[in-house]
Design an enzyme around this catalytic site. Sequence first.
Site, PDB file in Angstrom:
ATOM      1  N   ASN B 109       1.112  -1.313  -0.462  1.00 64.09           N
ATOM      2  CA  ASN B 109      -0.107   0.151  -0.179  1.00 64.09           C
ATOM      3  C   ASN B 109       1.064   1.420  -0.195  1.00 64.09           C
ATOM      4  OD1 ASN B 109      -1.509   2.079   1.904  1.00 64.09           O
ATOM      5  ND2 ASN B 109      -3.088   1.166   0.638  1.00 64.09           N
ATOM      6  N   ASN B 137      -3.095   4.542  -2.321  1.00 63.77           N
ATOM      7  CA  ASN B 137      -3.694   5.109  -1.568  1.00 63.77           C
ATOM      8  C   ASN B 137      -3.573   6.026  -1.939  1.00 63.77           C
ATOM      9  OD1 ASN B 137      -5.409   5.685   0.696  1.00 63.77           O
ATOM     10  ND2 ASN B 137      -3.890   5.591   2.387  1.00 63.77           N
ATOM     11  N   CYS B 140      -6.694   8.323   1.940  1.00 60.70           N
ATOM     12  CA  CYS B 140      -6.230   8.381   3.548  1.00 60.70           C
ATOM     13  C   CYS B 140      -6.600   9.726   4.013  1.00 60.70           C
ATOM     14  CB  CYS B 140      -4.879   8.481   3.832  1.00 60.70           C
ATOM     15  SG  CYS B 140      -5.193   8.307   5.650  1.00 60.70           S
ATOM     16  N   LYS B 175      -7.015   3.070  -4.824  1.00 58.89           N
ATOM     17  CA  LYS B 175      -7.995   3.114  -3.343  1.00 58.89           C
ATOM     18  C   LYS B 175      -8.805   4.265  -3.622  1.00 58.89           C
ATOM     19  CE  LYS B 175      -8.617   0.580   0.983  1.00 58.89           C
ATOM     20  NZ  LYS B 175      -8.220   1.191   2.285  1.00 58.89           N
ATOM     21  N   GLY B 253     -15.380  -2.449   3.120  1.00 63.43           N
ATOM     22  CA  GLY B 253     -16.381  -1.350   4.161  1.00 63.43           C
ATOM     23  C   GLY B 253     -17.322  -2.319   4.385  1.00 63.43           C
TER      24      GLY B 253
END
Lengths: 289, 327
Positions: B109, B137, B140, B175, B253
Amino acid sequence: MYKSGINNGNYKCSGKKTGFLEDVTVSENKYLGADNYLMKVFSENVKKQVTNPKAGQFYMLKLRNHIRILRRPISLHSVNFKTGELEFLYKVIGKGTEELSILQKGSILNIQGPLGKGFDIYKKSENIIVIGGGIGLAPLKQLIKELLKYKENKNIIFIAGGRNKEAMNILENFLLDSKRVSTFICTDDGSLGEKLNIAEMLEKILKNNKNPDIIYSCGPDKALKAVNDIVNRKNILSQISMEERMACGVGACVGCSVETVSGMRKVCHDGPVFYSSIFYENRGEINGN
Amino acid sequence: MEIDIEKKCKSRLETTFMGVKLQNPVMTGSGCFAFGLEYMDYFNPNKLGAIITKGLTLEMRKGNNGIRIAETPAGILNSVGLENPGIDYFEKHILPEMNKYLNIPIVGNINGKFIEEYVELTKRLDKIEKIKILELNISCPNVKDGGMAFGANPEIARKVTGEVRKVTKKPLMVKLSPNVTNIVEIAKIAESEGADGISMINTLLGMSIDVKTRKAVLGNIYGGLSGPAVKPIALRMIHQVSQTVSIPILGMGGISNTEDAIEFFLAGASAISLGTAFFPNPMVALEVIEGLEEYCKNEKLNNISEIIGYAHSDNGIDYRKKLKLRK
């Protein structure tokens, strides 16, 4: 006093199983006053000596209400390897602990643990001070029991502090009849013992005694900070047990990290017991944790 | 209790995700499973499809100050802020441990404050054999620079995906943040810039206030909401995005059990990831893997992939065709 540093938290995996998930049976869940409860549970793993929990370690207790998804980290108060009984002393501070408080004899509770690193026991420390404030007294029953196992640990001074007399009911469950333990009680309102906080009581005791070989402490942040400042000033070896909000309890989520002079440390995994020196730049690492 | 699923899984759960062969489509969400070794007391992580590492950055990050975890109804808020030891420490100390204990694909990641950092870190991870997939990512919610700011701005999302794409041949997954007005737009951008897959959703920006202190609970005031509370939103977004892109989606999720996981496949996810669910139930991954196998058996499916996107108006047929075209 705090300094940033590189993260050298322990990522090493021993490959040895240390924590377990277990359904345990509640054998007692007693109200002790001042929102404090004592819960006793029977653990097959402890009875069969599959696990060997130590003072300062904790368990993650699962709640049944699925609206509250996180387990609650509760310190080990005491363990009886003969009967398989684990004791948890906890304070109701929110809905989760409130849910624990209504569990009755015979209830099944899922526990995860033992987790974290506990207190280091030195077998030949002649003079020891053990300090607890409020619910921070919880891990100290097992600690005193473990210290008393060694005859060389001759003089243990136990400082117990709390808000008032009612809050000190939790001491009922401590085994303090040993001649080697001298107990000093202090309360904020003076309703029991002296009207001092635990750091003031420590100062007073240190004035009349020589410095101990080690000080162990657990309590509210403010009190721990004051105790830490004293041990730092007097250069006494000291371990503290910290409390922090946790999600995983195993070092995976990094929700409970604290900054130390040697980097970020996870309270659940690298602690909850730390050497106080880890927070003081100028002391160097004394038996660095 | 460990469940021996290896034999059973091979037929019904084995899958290829972004060109990488997986024994099953169950992964771990970044930041919830550290570097794959922390839950070894409870189950063998090699039973998983893949492990996604904690978010990595070029330099060590201390993360955010103050309280970082707050429980909310059916969820948790976190404001960890990408605390991680940095790529040097990762390579020197963590990777050898992963090599020693893990023999499943690892997803790295990637995070950065600037595009250059994302690119530099990608170059470093590109050289690591153990890492089979990269997860970019850009979502965030807990970092002020980079993070969600990148994922919420279509032009920056385009640029960072494109630049990272240039420096790696490894499968690249982006992501996505749910904290946007139009998630489909960002998904399409990721696809057009050469992403091989999409992972969604990251946490939703939320807040909790302590009525006694009258202040925000989290030190960083706002945090990322995860857990069962976000599941309906994640499902809706995957359902939307999977009908507009032809690259596979890693769905996550609020998945807490097998039934939740199945819903994600039906919505259009090709693989799923578990995160917050590990906290109350460290055994959740094995339970889901076993449950999916059982479901396939009961529903007479040859492979779990047969239900991907079934909740679409065309029963997912178009989406599955598109996915096959991309292989």
